[in-house]
Write an enzyme that holds these catalytic residues in place. Structure first.
Site, PDB file in Angstrom:
ATOM      1  N   ASN A 189       0.819  -1.270  -0.016  1.00  0.00           N
ATOM      2  CA  ASN A 189       0.135   0.001  -0.151  1.00  0.00           C
ATOM      3  C   ASN A 189       0.835   1.059   0.133  1.00  0.00           C
ATOM      4  OD1 ASN A 189       0.908   0.348   2.588  1.00  0.00           O
ATOM      5  ND2 ASN A 189      -0.987   0.204   3.708  1.00  0.00           N
ATOM      6  N   LYS A 190       2.200   1.046  -0.139  1.00  0.00           N
ATOM      7  CA  LYS A 190       3.098   2.586  -0.110  1.00  0.00           C
ATOM      8  C   LYS A 190       3.155   2.916  -1.376  1.00  0.00           C
ATOM      9  CE  LYS A 190       3.722   1.731   4.373  1.00  0.00           C
ATOM     10  NZ  LYS A 190       4.363   0.832   4.930  1.00  0.00           N
TER      11      LYS A 190
END
Ligand code: PLP
Length: 388
Positions: A189-190
């Protein structure tokens, strides 16, 4: 149209295109799938992205691994104290315990949600060896002040830059500042992703050398290089009980292409954040803090805080948004509330009033590059209804 007809809007989503996929397939067909040529290219490209050839970029299989390696290379061990923010993910602090050192948590500045530099200063003891600033949500910590403080007290600085690609401070990219080591995350999710992965960056050749040895079983290449004339490539020497923290070429293949899109991703995230700011203006909520003029906020997260005028509990707001097909998260459940950290440090919420307040009133809205402008309007409308 009822909300049930709308597709679910997740809180985060990776942005992977055909180019990324083709590079991974190429790796799978190449016969070399673990650490090799693509990882070396990813590291070189990462240094080029940061724009400072004096930096050494070292790929690892997570930011957690990178933080562990950084502290190990700096010689952190039993009896030492490392200061960090309570308002973070447990990975930032757990690595300190891997090395037998003690974590000292400090409160945040409510204006930025980043660690309070004055609180860091107040927490320094003769045992303090290092500080780990976290660029919360992608907004940089006041690094000039923190670095000056660290220098005055002889402390090492390891930046947890898991949210901060690309983020700038005074026009300089996080990763190129004067800290000892900076660690980025490529978790799913970065801002860019390799599925799992991370990058450790340093200018110090001795730290780089130690990290390179320790990320792969404590194997030293020096003996191999010395041996090179007679050239048996099978020869190596183990000089320490190292770790298994190397990044695979499968992951690096993804990283190579994700990195090329990092600036474009940031622009899209910033545009969506601006749309949110506009759509949420006038609601009784506190919008996310902004970067100073001229600086880049990576916009990894878009965390809002419910104002005092909102009577609906935060949990209910999240439930209502979920019922409207919108996924939210909370960043973070502060470490001082987590059983391990709370009990180990004998911590009480009153010691961290700003983090505690932010936690109780925060939720993080969906923000990812593939969101449509209309999705922002949809979230804003749902939030308006949810807090009414
Ligand atoms: C994601 C994250 C980490 C850990 O990153 P991994 O690559 O999953 O190990 C560390 N610190 C912060 C603040 C994070 O958000």
């Amino acid at each position: 149209m009822s909300s049930s007809e709308l597709p679910f809007l997740p809180f985060a989503l990776p942005d992977i295109d055909d180019e990324d996929i083709a590079e991974v397939v190429d790796t799978l067909k190449s016969g070399w799938i673990t650490t090799g040529p693509k990882t070396r290219r990813f590291e070189a490209d990462f240094t080029a992205f940061l724009g400072d050839p004096s930096l050494q970029s070292m790929a690892v299989n997570s930011a957690t691994a990178g933080l562990h390696l950084a502290l190990e290379a700096l010689g952190i061990g039993p009896g030492d104290e490392v200061i960090t923010t309570t308002h973070t993910f447990t990975a930032t602090a757990e690595v300190v315990r891997y090395l037998g050192a003690d974590v000292v948590l400090v409160d945040i500045d409510p204006a930025t949600l980043n660690l309070d530099v004055d609180a860091v200063e107040a927490a320094i003891t003769p045992r303090t060896k290092a500080v780990i600033p976290v660029h919360f949500g992608g907004l940089a910590v006041d690094m000039p002040r923190l670095l000056a403080l660290a220098k005055r007290h002889g402390l090492k600085v390891v930046e947890d830059a898991a949210h901060a690609l690309p983020t700038t401070v005074g026009g300089r990219l996080v990763g190129t500042l004067d800290s000892d080591v900076t660690v980025f995350s490529f978790y799913a999710n970065k801002t860019i992703t390799t599925g799992e992965g991370g990058m450790v960056v340093t200018r110090d050749p001795a730290i780089a050398k130690r990290i390179q040895v320790m990320r792969l079983h404590g194997i030293s290449r020096d003996a191999f290089d010395r041996f090179q004339s007679k050239a048996p490539s099978w020869y190596y020497e183990v000089i320490a009980p190292g770790f298994k923290y190397n990044l695979t070429d499968i992951a690096s293949a993804l990283g190579l292409h994700q990195l090329r899109k990092a600036q474009r991703f940031q622009q899209r995230r910033a545009a969506l954040a601006a749309l949110y700011d506009e759509a949420l203006a006038g609601l009784p909520i506190v919008l996310p803090p902004k970067a100073p003029a001229g600086d880049v906020h990576s916009w990894h997260l878009y965390p809002i805080r419910l104002g005092d005028a909102v009577a609906v509990p935060r949990e209910t707001v999240i439930e209502r948004l979920f019922a409207a097909g919108i996924g939210c998260s909370v960043h973070y459940i502060p470490l001082h509330l987590q059983p391990y950290w709370r009990e180990r440090g004998g911590l009480r919420a009153e010691q961290f009033p700003h983090s505690q307040h932010a936690y109780e009133r925060s939720l993080t809205l969906p923000l990812y590059t593939r969101m449509a402008d209309g999705d922002v309007a949809r979230v804003a409308a749902a939030l308006r209804a949810a807090i009414a």
